[in-house]
Design an enzyme around this catalytic site. Structure first.
Site, PDB file in Angstrom:
ATOM      1  N   ASN A  93       7.929   0.532   6.055  1.00 39.43           N
ATOM      2  CA  ASN A  93       9.210   0.572   5.356  1.00 39.43           C
ATOM      3  C   ASN A  93       9.310   1.867   4.549  1.00 39.43           C
ATOM      4  OD1 ASN A  93      10.037  -2.027   6.229  1.00 39.43           O
ATOM      5  ND2 ASN A  93       8.770  -2.975   4.652  1.00 39.43           N
ATOM      6  N   HIS A 152       2.074   2.665   3.516  1.00 46.26           N
ATOM      7  CA  HIS A 152       1.257   1.565   4.035  1.00 46.26           C
ATOM      8  C   HIS A 152       1.849   1.079   5.346  1.00 46.26           C
ATOM      9  CE1 HIS A 152       4.259   0.102   1.172  1.00 46.26           C
ATOM     10  NE2 HIS A 152       4.398  -0.971   1.942  1.00 46.26           N
ATOM     11  N   ASP A 196      -2.434  -8.598   2.880  1.00 44.39           N
ATOM     12  CA  ASP A 196      -1.226  -8.621   2.047  1.00 44.39           C
ATOM     13  C   ASP A 196      -1.271  -9.869   1.164  1.00 44.39           C
ATOM     14  OD1 ASP A 196       1.854  -7.214   2.359  1.00 44.39           O
ATOM     15  OD2 ASP A 196       1.693  -9.120   1.275  1.00 44.39           O
ATOM     16  N   ILE A 197      -0.889  -9.728  -0.101  1.00 42.40           N
ATOM     17  CA  ILE A 197      -0.950 -10.822  -1.063  1.00 42.40           C
ATOM     18  C   ILE A 197       0.090 -11.913  -0.767  1.00 42.40           C
ATOM     19  CG2 ILE A 197       0.697 -10.012  -2.830  1.00 42.40           C
ATOM     20  CD1 ILE A 197      -1.514 -10.512  -4.924  1.00 42.40           C
TER      21      ILE A 197
HETATM   22  P1  5GP Z   1       6.756  -2.863   1.189  1.00 44.60           P
HETATM   23  O1  5GP Z   1       7.828  -3.848   0.781  1.00 44.60           O
HETATM   24  O2  5GP Z   1       6.645  -1.735   0.185  1.00 44.60           O
HETATM   25  O3  5GP Z   1       6.863  -2.372   2.608  1.00 44.60           O
HETATM   26  O4  5GP Z   1       5.414  -3.683   1.162  1.00 44.60           O
HETATM   27  C1  5GP Z   1       4.637  -3.898   0.029  1.00 44.60           C
HETATM   28  C2  5GP Z   1       3.703  -5.022   0.364  1.00 44.60           C
HETATM   29  O5  5GP Z   1       2.699  -5.045  -0.613  1.00 44.60           O
HETATM   30  C3  5GP Z   1       4.366  -6.406   0.350  1.00 44.60           C
HETATM   31  O6  5GP Z   1       4.204  -7.014   1.626  1.00 44.60           O
HETATM   32  C4  5GP Z   1       3.634  -7.153  -0.762  1.00 44.60           C
HETATM   33  O7  5GP Z   1       3.414  -8.508  -0.471  1.00 44.60           O
HETATM   34  C5  5GP Z   1       2.337  -6.372  -0.868  1.00 44.60           C
HETATM   35  N1  5GP Z   1       1.752  -6.405  -2.206  1.00 44.60           N
HETATM   36  C6  5GP Z   1       2.408  -6.214  -3.394  1.00 44.60           C
HETATM   37  N2  5GP Z   1       1.548  -6.280  -4.423  1.00 44.60           N
HETATM   38  C7  5GP Z   1       0.320  -6.516  -3.876  1.00 44.60           C
HETATM   39  C8  5GP Z   1      -0.986  -6.689  -4.456  1.00 44.60           C
HETATM   40  O8  5GP Z   1      -1.202  -6.625  -5.666  1.00 44.60           O
HETATM   41  N3  5GP Z   1      -2.001  -6.929  -3.591  1.00 44.60           N
HETATM   42  C9  5GP Z   1      -1.819  -6.985  -2.231  1.00 44.60           C
HETATM   43  N4  5GP Z   1      -2.898  -7.232  -1.476  1.00 44.60           N
HETATM   44  N5  5GP Z   1      -0.611  -6.821  -1.661  1.00 44.60           N
HETATM   45  C10 5GP Z   1       0.442  -6.587  -2.479  1.00 44.60           C
END
Ligand code: 5GP
Ligand code: ZN
Length: 114
Positions: A87, A100, A30-31
């Site tokens: 989520n 994811h 995760d970034i």
């Molecule tokens: P959500 O909030 O949809 O459950 O999680 C999305 C996740 O994707 C977040 O934890 C966010 O940090 C991660 N994320 C968003 N953009 C990127 C990206 O460009 N690269 C990576 N590796 N992770 C990302």
């Protein structure tokens, strides 16, 4: 899907620190890590949310969880514990609409989640 961030990562069109790839899933760091270990495991196929899974996806959904557990184990988290988070939609805070599984570990988690 053309404008999906995680589809682009799967295809290698956007860089990511990939740690696992197989025929059905890809995992990467995760970034914006929320724990010492914070991985994301995604299906190669674009499925927006858990709400969109059908009966034909049972094997893929199971594999996503098995890969998540295998990666957690590989990182030494199996015994002490780790958390899988998927989520779904706005109330849960989903920001990327390609399924994811977050794999979070390496620190004590709290409950209930925020
Ligand atoms: P959500 O909030 O949809 O459950 O999680 C999305 C996740 O994707 C977040 O934890 C966010 O940090 C991660 N994320 C968003 N953009 C990127 C990206 O460009 N690269 C990576 N590796 N992770 C990302
Ligand atoms: Zn996608």
């Amino acid at each position: 899907m053309a404008d999906c961030l995680f589809c682009k990562i799967v295809k290698g069109e956007i860089p990511a620190k990939k740690i696992h790839e197989d025929d059905d899933t890809v995992a990467f760091l995760d970034i914006n890590p929320q724990a010492p270990t914070h991985l994301l495991v995604v299906p190669r196929r674009h499925i927006p949310t858990l709400n969109d899974l059908g009966p034909d996806d049972d094997a893929l959904a199971g594999k996503l969880l098995r890969v998540a557990a295998a990666l957690a184990k590989e990182r030494g988290l199996a015994g002490r514990g780790w958390r899988a988070v998927l989520n779904t939609n706005a109330d849960a805070g989903q920001t990327v609409f390609h399924i994811h599984a977050h794999v979070l570990g390496g620190r004590r988690m709290t409950w209930p989640p925020g």
